[in-house]
Scaffold this motif. Structure first.
Motif, short mmCIF file in Angstrom:
data_model
loop_
_atom_site.label_atom_id
_atom_site.label_comp_id
_atom_site.label_asym_id
_atom_site.label_seq_id
_atom_site.Cartn_x
_atom_site.Cartn_y
_atom_site.Cartn_z
N GLY A 182 0.81 -1.21 0.00
CA GLY A 182 0.00 0.00 0.00
C GLY A 182 0.84 1.26 0.00
O GLY A 182 0.54 2.22 -0.70
N LEU A 183 1.92 1.27 0.79
CA LEU A 183 2.81 2.43 0.84
C LEU A 183 3.57 2.61 -0.47
O LEU A 183 4.00 3.72 -0.79
CB LEU A 183 3.78 2.30 2.01
N LEU A 184 3.71 1.54 -1.22
CA LEU A 184 4.34 1.65 -2.53
C LEU A 184 3.38 2.25 -3.56
O LEU A 184 3.73 3.17 -4.29
CB LEU A 184 4.79 0.27 -3.02
N GLN A 185 2.15 1.72 -3.59
CA GLN A 185 1.24 2.04 -4.68
C GLN A 185 0.27 3.18 -4.37
O GLN A 185 -0.11 3.93 -5.27
CB GLN A 185 0.44 0.79 -5.06
N ALA A 186 -0.15 3.31 -3.12
CA ALA A 186 -1.13 4.35 -2.76
C ALA A 186 -0.79 4.89 -1.38
O ALA A 186 -1.56 4.72 -0.42
CB ALA A 186 -2.55 3.78 -2.79
N PRO A 187 0.36 5.54 -1.24
CA PRO A 187 0.85 5.92 0.09
C PRO A 187 -0.08 6.84 0.88
O PRO A 187 -0.19 6.70 2.09
CB PRO A 187 2.19 6.61 -0.22
N GLN A 188 -0.76 7.76 0.21
CA GLN A 188 -1.61 8.71 0.94
C GLN A 188 -2.75 8.01 1.67
O GLN A 188 -3.23 8.49 2.70
CB GLN A 188 -2.18 9.75 -0.03
N GLN A 189 -3.16 6.86 1.19
CA GLN A 189 -4.25 6.12 1.81
C GLN A 189 -3.81 5.31 3.02
O GLN A 189 -4.65 4.76 3.73
CB GLN A 189 -4.90 5.19 0.78
N GLN A 243 8.39 4.23 -8.58
CA GLN A 243 8.48 4.72 -9.96
C GLN A 243 9.89 5.04 -10.43
O GLN A 243 10.12 5.11 -11.63
CB GLN A 243 7.62 5.98 -10.10
N HIS A 244 10.83 5.26 -9.53
CA HIS A 244 12.11 5.82 -9.96
C HIS A 244 12.88 4.91 -10.92
O HIS A 244 13.77 5.37 -11.65
CB HIS A 244 12.99 6.17 -8.75
N PHE A 245 12.57 3.60 -10.95
CA PHE A 245 13.29 2.68 -11.82
C PHE A 245 12.63 2.52 -13.18
O PHE A 245 13.13 1.79 -14.03
CB PHE A 245 13.40 1.31 -11.14
N THR A 246 11.48 3.19 -13.41
CA THR A 246 10.81 3.16 -14.70
C THR A 246 11.52 4.12 -15.66
O THR A 246 12.29 4.99 -15.22
CB THR A 246 9.34 3.57 -14.56
N PRO A 247 11.27 4.02 -16.97
CA PRO A 247 11.89 4.98 -17.89
C PRO A 247 11.61 6.43 -17.53
O PRO A 247 12.51 7.27 -17.58
CB PRO A 247 11.26 4.60 -19.24
N ALA A 248 10.36 6.73 -17.14
CA ALA A 248 10.04 8.11 -16.75
C ALA A 248 10.75 8.49 -15.47
O ALA A 248 11.24 9.61 -15.31
CB ALA A 248 8.53 8.26 -16.60
#
Length: 457
Positions: A26-33, A439-444
């Motif tokens: 959850g902290l990876l994908q939707a941390p605010q929740q 996200q930091h390891f994605t191309p963007a």
């Protein structure tokens, strides 16, 4: 930091195990929740950490000397380890290649969020007191270069051996990763603890050196671990920068002792969860093989033909009920289908799954093949390399790679257009969002890191 084998009984129940894995994801994908759960979790972890012994010096001014002393002791212990190996002592950590691969998966939840605790300082990148922490995070991200991004390197390592499934892991495996992700999102509430955690995590432990050495011996690419050996050095690396961050953030008008006590609690967080030593010690070859085959049996129990009988039973009958794998393997040995402590290539069962035109080729992953190979080989193991292994002969420089075109780099082109349309504060904020742990390891994310690194101190 060398983690202790601290038990965490409070995380042993299935409900809490599921809760902790859910918090991690959850902290990876939707941390605010998940901020409320993260806050509650961190408070509980800090209470546990406060009960543990702490080897930090009495004052923060002694930290530089402490770092050098620790580094010296680790170097001495590693020298003794190498001397023992030259004298013929066996590997200290990994009994075989399957054991090493087992370890890589056991520590994956932590390695896959490597550096995450520092993400929370990025919005304050212009504050000089946090420069060393920001710089450390950028280096964990490889400054946006895919070949140096720690998480991406570990993802590639797992994928290359088919061990990227962390579903079977227990709650203890997710403790360190959950702590890192919680600190990333609660930096404004737990900054001294974050600084202390960073201090502990960035020290060079003996187990890192031994792991690097023994992975190389087993023809498993040790580069991810080797990178940490060099980057965490006590002279100019992360270990030294971590100590400097403690001093840079000492209060001028506030209570310095209270600040340092909080740093100590954060430092002790490194001792919670599953230690590297415990992950290594948890490997039992036959037990792990049974676990894998039991899982495989649930899928394959109705897929075999009935023309072949082993000890009077068809394969489907052997696989029909749980708990029969051990007896089935014994039956295969009795029939001569498996010849323990010999070259696995001489076993009929191995030929069914791995030889040329093998009827069961592709049924088992590389990791599962390695388990079977090492279990069959047994005492023969040391005199031969498994046929499934890819020989590791050292990393080669990738050289200049061609720039992707078309759909392969469309995301980067779109990001460039988006950034150009944003005013400066919003542009920086967008870069920081893309440098988050998920996200930091994605191309963007890599592109955002490169752009951010050019302007950061």
């Amino acid at each position: 930091m060398t983690m202790l084998s601290t038990p965490i009984q409070r995380l042993a129940t299935p409900d809490l195990q599921a809760d902790l894995a859910a918090l991690y994801h959850g902290l990876l994908q939707a941390p605010q929740q998940h901020l409320s759960s993260a806050r509650h979790f961190m408070r509980g972890q800090l209470q546990q950490a406060a009960t543990l012994p702490c080897d930090l010096p009495a004052t923060p001014q002694q930290l530089d000397e402490w770092v050098v002393t620790r580094h010296t002791h680790t170097a001495r212990d590693y020298r003794d380890y190498l001397a023992s190996r030259r004298q013929g002592q066996p590997r200290r950590f990994f009994s075989n290649r399957a054991h090493a691969l087992y370890f890589l998966r056991q520590v994956a939840p932590t390695k896959l969020v490597d550096g995450a605790w520092l993400y929370g300082v990025l919005p304050h990148w212009q504050d000089w007191r946090l420069h060393t922490l920001v710089r450390t995070y950028l280096e964990e991200l490889g400054d946006g270069e895919a070949s140096q991004n720690h998480v991406l390197l570990y993802k590639q390592l797992l994928a290359s051996h088919d061990i990227d499934d962390t579903a079977p892991l227990s709650a203890a495996h997710f403790v360190q990763g959950a702590q890192q992700l919680a600190l990333a999102r609660l930096a404004t509430e737990f900054l001294p603890e974050l600084i202390g955690y960073n201090l502990g995590y960035e020290q060079l432990p003996l187990h890192l050196l031994i792991t690097t050495y023994e992975l190389g011996e087993l023809n498993i690419d040790p580069y991810y671990f080797q990178l940490h050996v060099t980057i965490d050095n006590a002279a100019t690396g992360h270990a030294r920068k971590a100590a400097r961050a403690v001093l840079d953030n000492l209060p001028v008008a506030g209570d310095r002792q209270a600040y340092y006590e909080r740093v100590k609690r954060g430092y002790q967080l490194n001792e919670l969860g599953l230690s590297s030593a415990a992950a290594i010690a948890g490997f039992k070859l036959e037990q792990e093989l049974h676990r894998v085959l039991e899982h495989k049996a649930r899928i394959a129990r109705h897929l075999h033909s009935d023309h072949c009988r082993i000890e009077g039973r068809t394969v489907n009958e052997w696989l029909a009920n749980s708990g029969q794998i051990g007896d089935f393997l014994n039956a295969l040995q009795q029939r001569g289908w498996i010849r323990r402590h010999q070259n696995p290539a001489d076993s009929r069962f191995w030929q069914l799954i791995q030889a040329d035109r093998a009827p069961m080729f592709g049924v088992f992953s590389r990791y599962e093949l390695q388990l079977l190979h090492d279990w069959i080989a047994g005492e023969w193991q040391e005199s031969a390399r498994p046929s499934t292994a890819r020989k590791f002969a050292g990393r080669r420089s990738p050289g200049k790679r061609p720039t992707p075109t078309g759909d392969f780099n469309s995301e980067q082109h779109l990001l460039q257009q988006q950034l150009q349309a944003l005013p400066e504060p919003d542009r920086t904020q967008r870069l920081i969002e893309l440098m988050a742990p998920a996200q930091h390891f994605t191309p963007a994310g890599l592109m955002a890191t490169r752009l951010f690194s050019r302007m950061a101190p």
